[in-house]
Design an enzyme around this catalytic site. Sequence first.
Site, PDB file in Angstrom:
ATOM      1  N   HIS A   1     -63.881 -24.663 -25.360  1.00 41.13           N
ATOM      2  CA  HIS A   1     -62.944 -23.530 -25.292  1.00 41.13           C
ATOM      3  C   HIS A   1     -62.779 -23.069 -23.836  1.00 41.13           C
ATOM      4  CE1 HIS A   1     -61.389 -19.504 -26.799  1.00 41.13           C
ATOM      5  NE2 HIS A   1     -61.879 -19.136 -25.619  1.00 41.13           N
ATOM      6  N   GLU A   2     -63.902 -22.902 -23.130  1.00 41.37           N
ATOM      7  CA  GLU A   2     -63.819 -22.410 -21.747  1.00 41.37           C
ATOM      8  C   GLU A   2     -63.134 -23.436 -20.831  1.00 41.37           C
ATOM      9  OE1 GLU A   2     -64.283 -19.400 -21.267  1.00 41.37           O
ATOM     10  OE2 GLU A   2     -65.258 -18.993 -23.181  1.00 41.37           O
TER      11      GLU A   2
ATOM     12  N   HIS B   1     -59.496 -23.110 -21.065  1.00 41.62           N
ATOM     13  CA  HIS B   1     -58.945 -21.996 -20.279  1.00 41.62           C
ATOM     14  C   HIS B   1     -58.581 -22.477 -18.879  1.00 41.62           C
ATOM     15  CE1 HIS B   1     -59.066 -18.551 -22.852  1.00 41.62           C
ATOM     16  NE2 HIS B   1     -60.367 -18.571 -23.042  1.00 41.62           N
TER      17      HIS B   1
ATOM     18  N   TYR C   1     -53.425 -13.252 -19.107  1.00 41.24           N
ATOM     19  CA  TYR C   1     -54.467 -12.978 -20.095  1.00 41.24           C
ATOM     20  C   TYR C   1     -54.378 -11.547 -20.619  1.00 41.24           C
ATOM     21  CZ  TYR C   1     -58.892 -13.887 -22.425  1.00 41.24           C
ATOM     22  OH  TYR C   1     -59.870 -14.084 -23.379  1.00 41.24           O
TER      23      TYR C   1
ATOM     24  N   GLU D   1     -55.794 -17.566 -25.414  1.00 46.64           N
ATOM     25  CA  GLU D   1     -56.989 -17.696 -26.251  1.00 46.64           C
ATOM     26  C   GLU D   1     -56.811 -18.812 -27.287  1.00 46.64           C
ATOM     27  OE1 GLU D   1     -60.163 -16.745 -27.041  1.00 46.64           O
ATOM     28  OE2 GLU D   1     -59.943 -16.327 -24.915  1.00 46.64           O
TER      29      GLU D   1
ATOM     30  N   ASP E   1     -59.698  -5.309 -25.566  1.00 45.85           N
ATOM     31  CA  ASP E   1     -59.673  -6.765 -25.590  1.00 45.85           C
ATOM     32  C   ASP E   1     -58.404  -7.325 -24.935  1.00 45.85           C
ATOM     33  OD1 ASP E   1     -60.522  -9.356 -26.214  1.00 45.85           O
ATOM     34  OD2 ASP E   1     -59.639  -9.304 -28.219  1.00 45.85           O
TER      35      ASP E   1
ATOM     36  N   HIS F   1     -58.330 -11.688 -28.553  1.00 46.00           N
ATOM     37  CA  HIS F   1     -59.178 -12.448 -29.473  1.00 46.00           C
ATOM     38  C   HIS F   1     -58.868 -12.134 -30.933  1.00 46.00           C
ATOM     39  CE1 HIS F   1     -61.593 -12.732 -25.743  1.00 46.00           C
ATOM     40  NE2 HIS F   1     -61.944 -13.910 -26.225  1.00 46.00           N
TER      41      HIS F   1
HETATM   42 ZN   LIG Z   1     -61.450 -17.541 -24.476  1.00 44.56          ZN
END
Ligand SMILES: [Zn+2]
Length: 444
Positions: free
Chosen positions: A159-160, A163, A174, A183, A256, A261
């Site tokens: 996942h990272e 990004h 973001y 995300e 957030d 998310h």
């Molecule tokens: Zn993320």
Amino acid sequence: MSCCFVPPYLLAHIAEATGDPHAARTCAQTRALDAALRERRAGSPPALVVPSDADGTKTVYTAGGTTRLPGEKARGDDEPPTGDLAVDEAYDSTGVVSTLFATAFGREGIDGEGTPVTVTVHYGERYDNAFWDGRQLVFGDGDGVVFERFTKPPDVLFHEYAHGVTQFTADLTYADQSGALNESMSDCFAAMAKQRMLGQSAAGADWLIGEGLFVPGIAAVALRSMREPGTAYDDPVLGKDPQVGSMSDDVQTEADNGGVHLNSGIPNRAFTLAALALGGNSWEVPGQIWYAALTGGSVGSGTGFAGFAAASVEAAERLFGAREAELVGDAWAQVGVVPGMDPPARAPAEVPPGTVRVVRSGGFAGLVRVGSLALGDGPAGAEVAALLERTDFAAIRDVRTDPDRFVYAFVHDGQEVTVPESALTPELARVASLVLGEPLPDTP
Ligand SMILES: [Zn+2]
């Protein structure tokens, strides 16, 4: 002073469970006042970190419990396992996800130019997060009370990594819908890497993200479910999974980064439905369509769900044909996204006069903590009032927010300012500490 937890949050639990008020990840997060990060501004993605001792395509470093990046070199490319679980997990997972991008999409490295990837583990003390800081990947060890180490489920690293790919392609901002889309891109490519690693077809996969991240005893199957957003956990400590999977449940919040998310569940479910309808493996036809949409040029920093939906339908038609385009369009329609629709407008947050509200949110887990304080309320109120007086919000307003980092929203006097943890001044760190009612370490 009033302070509430939404949901009853981890810090109090951890502090109570361990009897150590400094046990929580705030220790690490508020010390992460890296001057280099603080100076970064929106609109200028930084270059990748390539330390002088990096080698090959990937290098894993250890911060050794500090917040210094990248830290000491722990494992270079093609070196044998070290026996340090976090180091070796990070090394292996980086290999898996970079291979997915290279073989399925012809992409070398995060930036597409084969620049070596830098990963740091053992970041902070019992740090409950993993993030992409714009230049490298960073992983905490978790507190061991709620969270395991963040390298344990490989899809957290996948996942990272994604990004980073998004930063070097569409560079989706973001926040709000473009942030939720950012995300979602990370979850979609993480799911593809996981399914490819396990040899699972779209129909045979569980579509879970972060399975194994929570310690035994926490009532959670994973952190997120792409197929059924909102069903990953329901636990006294974590609360109930707040993700949504349809525009009819779209969440409007200042927390957030605008619910990135939470609303990411909507495009996540669209991708899952498209992959199931198209059949076969997620990283083949569906993945090709999503990657082409992300990198094709029509999706940019401000693109929302409808814009991405249109780009994916166009990519499906161009790469495969009318049937595929129709199936992709149907998947978006099922989650309530119609090409051309505008994202919902969010009303600015309001608090009563003479009150400040602080919302800490973001982070890989997307959990939220909220507190508010009347400025006339005792010594704490007076101190916060003085601190706010000394803070120049305009100077920090345009700091770029990195994916999955903790972020603080300060709402006061008709203003709403969002500050990433990497840009917290000592004054704002103190305000957050007083309003949220939790200890912070000495500021640097
Ligand atoms: Zn993320």
